[in-house]
Scaffold this motif. Sequence first.
Motif, PDB file in Angstrom:
ATOM      1  N   GLU A 121      34.248  -3.599   8.367  1.00  0.00           N
ATOM      2  CA  GLU A 121      35.305  -2.613   7.936  1.00  0.00           C
ATOM      3  C   GLU A 121      34.718  -1.319   8.655  1.00  0.00           C
ATOM      4  O   GLU A 121      35.903  -0.863   8.796  1.00  0.00           O
ATOM      5  CB  GLU A 121      34.471  -2.475   6.200  1.00  0.00           C
ATOM      6  CG  GLU A 121      35.123  -3.170   5.190  1.00  0.00           C
ATOM      7  CD  GLU A 121      34.129  -3.327   4.110  1.00  0.00           C
ATOM      8  OE1 GLU A 121      34.485  -3.737   2.835  1.00  0.00           O
ATOM      9  OE2 GLU A 121      33.884  -2.637   3.988  1.00  0.00           O
ATOM     10  N   ASN A 122      33.654  -1.212   9.428  1.00  0.00           N
ATOM     11  CA  ASN A 122      33.480   0.210   9.747  1.00  0.00           C
ATOM     12  C   ASN A 122      34.231   0.241  11.106  1.00  0.00           C
ATOM     13  O   ASN A 122      34.819   0.590  12.259  1.00  0.00           O
ATOM     14  CB  ASN A 122      32.242   0.820   9.879  1.00  0.00           C
ATOM     15  CG  ASN A 122      31.623   1.567   9.140  1.00  0.00           C
ATOM     16  OD1 ASN A 122      31.287   2.338   8.624  1.00  0.00           O
ATOM     17  ND2 ASN A 122      30.638   0.454   8.527  1.00  0.00           N
ATOM     18  N   VAL A 123      34.653  -0.949  11.981  1.00  0.00           N
ATOM     19  CA  VAL A 123      35.423  -1.272  13.202  1.00  0.00           C
ATOM     20  C   VAL A 123      36.632  -1.167  12.871  1.00  0.00           C
ATOM     21  O   VAL A 123      36.515   0.115  13.165  1.00  0.00           O
ATOM     22  CB  VAL A 123      35.188  -3.122  13.291  1.00  0.00           C
ATOM     23  CG1 VAL A 123      35.846  -2.793  14.430  1.00  0.00           C
ATOM     24  CG2 VAL A 123      33.050  -2.650  14.783  1.00  0.00           C
ATOM     25  N   TYR A 124      36.530  -1.377  11.482  1.00  0.00           N
ATOM     26  CA  TYR A 124      38.542  -0.739  11.380  1.00  0.00           C
ATOM     27  C   TYR A 124      38.676   0.075  11.043  1.00  0.00           C
ATOM     28  O   TYR A 124      39.970   0.804  11.396  1.00  0.00           O
ATOM     29  CB  TYR A 124      38.686  -1.851  10.271  1.00  0.00           C
ATOM     30  CG  TYR A 124      39.372  -3.158  10.881  1.00  0.00           C
ATOM     31  CD1 TYR A 124      41.124  -3.848  11.530  1.00  0.00           C
ATOM     32  CD2 TYR A 124      38.303  -4.186  10.900  1.00  0.00           C
ATOM     33  CE1 TYR A 124      40.522  -4.507  12.210  1.00  0.00           C
ATOM     34  CE2 TYR A 124      38.418  -5.794  11.822  1.00  0.00           C
ATOM     35  CZ  TYR A 124      40.190  -5.548  12.383  1.00  0.00           C
ATOM     36  OH  TYR A 124      40.149  -6.708  12.487  1.00  0.00           O
ATOM     37  N   LEU A 125      37.909   0.538  10.307  1.00  0.00           N
ATOM     38  CA  LEU A 125      37.605   2.183   9.880  1.00  0.00           C
ATOM     39  C   LEU A 125      38.233   3.334  11.018  1.00  0.00           C
ATOM     40  O   LEU A 125      38.331   4.220  11.059  1.00  0.00           O
ATOM     41  CB  LEU A 125      36.031   2.487   8.675  1.00  0.00           C
ATOM     42  CG  LEU A 125      36.438   4.286   8.559  1.00  0.00           C
ATOM     43  CD1 LEU A 125      37.979   4.534   8.039  1.00  0.00           C
ATOM     44  CD2 LEU A 125      34.559   4.287   8.132  1.00  0.00           C
ATOM     45  N   ASN A 126      36.681   3.238  11.829  1.00  0.00           N
ATOM     46  CA  ASN A 126      37.023   4.098  13.225  1.00  0.00           C
ATOM     47  C   ASN A 126      37.901   3.506  14.285  1.00  0.00           C
ATOM     48  O   ASN A 126      38.805   4.804  14.716  1.00  0.00           O
ATOM     49  CB  ASN A 126      35.536   3.449  14.310  1.00  0.00           C
ATOM     50  CG  ASN A 126      34.715   4.480  14.559  1.00  0.00           C
ATOM     51  OD1 ASN A 126      34.609   4.302  16.156  1.00  0.00           O
ATOM     52  ND2 ASN A 126      34.169   5.815  14.277  1.00  0.00           N
ATOM     53  N   GLY A 127      38.132   2.519  14.243  1.00  0.00           N
ATOM     54  CA  GLY A 127      39.407   1.863  14.895  1.00  0.00           C
ATOM     55  C   GLY A 127      40.757   2.826  14.590  1.00  0.00           C
ATOM     56  O   GLY A 127      41.646   3.670  15.233  1.00  0.00           O
ATOM     57  N   ALA A 128      40.761   2.870  13.296  1.00  0.00           N
ATOM     58  CA  ALA A 128      41.871   3.960  12.979  1.00  0.00           C
ATOM     59  C   ALA A 128      41.899   5.588  12.994  1.00  0.00           C
ATOM     60  O   ALA A 128      42.819   5.799  13.011  1.00  0.00           O
ATOM     61  CB  ALA A 128      41.978   3.633  11.765  1.00  0.00           C
ATOM     62  N   THR A 178      46.861  -4.491  14.384  1.00  0.00           N
ATOM     63  CA  THR A 178      46.757  -5.349  15.044  1.00  0.00           C
ATOM     64  C   THR A 178      45.945  -4.814  16.674  1.00  0.00           C
ATOM     65  O   THR A 178      45.586  -6.204  16.458  1.00  0.00           O
ATOM     66  CB  THR A 178      48.348  -5.638  15.809  1.00  0.00           C
ATOM     67  OG1 THR A 178      49.307  -5.786  14.247  1.00  0.00           O
ATOM     68  CG2 THR A 178      49.255  -6.403  16.312  1.00  0.00           C
ATOM     69  N   GLU A 179      45.727  -3.368  17.288  1.00  0.00           N
ATOM     70  CA  GLU A 179      44.998  -3.457  18.261  1.00  0.00           C
ATOM     71  C   GLU A 179      43.586  -3.503  18.195  1.00  0.00           C
ATOM     72  O   GLU A 179      42.605  -4.214  18.990  1.00  0.00           O
ATOM     73  CB  GLU A 179      45.474  -1.902  18.126  1.00  0.00           C
ATOM     74  CG  GLU A 179      46.950  -1.950  18.755  1.00  0.00           C
ATOM     75  CD  GLU A 179      47.300   0.051  19.210  1.00  0.00           C
ATOM     76  OE1 GLU A 179      47.901   0.796  20.337  1.00  0.00           O
ATOM     77  OE2 GLU A 179      46.969   0.470  18.632  1.00  0.00           O
ATOM     78  N   TYR A 198      38.805  -6.372  18.607  1.00  0.00           N
ATOM     79  CA  TYR A 198      37.523  -7.106  17.487  1.00  0.00           C
ATOM     80  C   TYR A 198      36.113  -8.188  18.080  1.00  0.00           C
ATOM     81  O   TYR A 198      35.327  -8.030  17.971  1.00  0.00           O
ATOM     82  CB  TYR A 198      38.018  -7.688  15.886  1.00  0.00           C
ATOM     83  CG  TYR A 198      36.336  -8.116  14.798  1.00  0.00           C
ATOM     84  CD1 TYR A 198      36.713  -7.010  14.338  1.00  0.00           C
ATOM     85  CD2 TYR A 198      36.063  -9.145  14.643  1.00  0.00           C
ATOM     86  CE1 TYR A 198      34.995  -7.090  13.598  1.00  0.00           C
ATOM     87  CE2 TYR A 198      35.413  -9.325  14.296  1.00  0.00           C
ATOM     88  CZ  TYR A 198      34.860  -8.094  13.173  1.00  0.00           C
ATOM     89  OH  TYR A 198      33.401  -8.120  12.690  1.00  0.00           O
ATOM     90  N   ASP A 199      36.348  -9.086  18.696  1.00  0.00           N
ATOM     91  CA  ASP A 199      35.461  -9.790  19.017  1.00  0.00           C
ATOM     92  C   ASP A 199      35.368  -9.879  19.960  1.00  0.00           C
ATOM     93  O   ASP A 199      33.794  -9.605  20.156  1.00  0.00           O
ATOM     94  CB  ASP A 199      36.107 -11.169  19.591  1.00  0.00           C
ATOM     95  CG  ASP A 199      37.322 -12.456  18.399  1.00  0.00           C
ATOM     96  OD1 ASP A 199      36.486 -11.666  16.879  1.00  0.00           O
ATOM     97  OD2 ASP A 199      37.911 -13.646  17.973  1.00  0.00           O
TER      98      ASP A 199
END
Length: 408
Positions: A121-128, A135-136, A141-142
């Motif tokens: 969840e933090n990966v997506y939060l930080n990415g946002a 999608t990016e 992610y991997d």
Amino acid sequence: MKNIAAKQALPNHVALRVSHVSKDFQLPTERVSSLKGALFNIVRHKKSGFTTQHVLKDVSFEIEKGDFFGIVGKNGSGKSTLLKIISQIYTPNKGSVQVNGKLVPFIELGVGFNPELTGRENVYLNGAMLGFTKTEIDDMYDDIVDFAELGDFMEQKLKNYSSGMQVRLAFSVAIKSQGDILVLDEVLAVGDEAFQKKCQDYFFQAKREKKTIILVTHSMADVRRFCNKAMLIQDGIVKKFGSPNEVADAYSSSFLEQEGKQLEKENEAIRLEVGDGVRMTDVVTTADGEKNHQLDINQDFSLVFSFKCDRDIEDAVLSFSLIDSQGRLSLSMASSLDGKDRVFTTGEHRMTFDIENIFASSDYRVDVAIASGETTLFRQIGIYQFQIKNALRFNESMTHPRVSMTLQ
């Protein structure tokens, strides 16, 4: 961000432009904890509750695409503030920052992360927060998880991660986010040895691939190793801009200047002792005819002892030793006088030893003694200190130097 003039579009080859940026902070000098106190200050027209700290002063520079750009400076020089302005965390009081592309900062551990969320969840939060779409982030992610080596922990809450695991995740998000400019603040100062090695491998790869990276560091070795351009910030201004070697040398010299002032104070504080019929009045090192207690590597110098005799001293000998910062004896010498010159007559004298400087860089102390035959009349340990500057990029050797002596 505030501009001092209308922005012009960046040329295609420029990744980032900082134009006349200044940043001030208001620091409170007193604490007002009541309404009465605040009203009292208003009545008195008192405006001294804050002082202004000028952190950055008219800073301007450009970074081209493909640059591995190093920013160095002492603690408190304004480096981190500049990075936060570049990363749009702070707004400058004056000036502007223009970025050509997407900028990804890795400035402070924990920024953009929530300890109550899982690693995933933090990966997506930080990415946002960095401006990437879902999608990016899916596409990245991997790679992020593989680089961080945290595949078994991505469903655990971040608060259960060790600090090293958090660093690995945050750094992986930063470098795998496929931004146009990567901003890193002291990343090589954290993490274990394996993580630091991984960072270095990435830097070498990024340098080969001409990625644009801004690195703030205190390691001059990293500046020389990775960067193609660098900048020294000192007291909020750009002190030096140029090649990594030039900037690293200027950074090291700024510390030498400070060390030199401290060394001068310590020498002034040394009390010269009085012996049996003889006393030392001054000890200095000179180079090229000038007093100098900070010598360059391989710079020949003179060690000058001034002393006063209250009576004639027969069979006189002055000896000294140079001791390096590790307590090792680097040189031991005694005056070699013949005939009548073996007498130190009543009055003032100056004995000069001209020394070939083939010593290693270090701080040195001087021990001195004056004797009459087998009888020691004067002895003082640490009567003087001097420094031979670091050789920076040169190898050093230490052998016995040539020394000549004169007595006046």
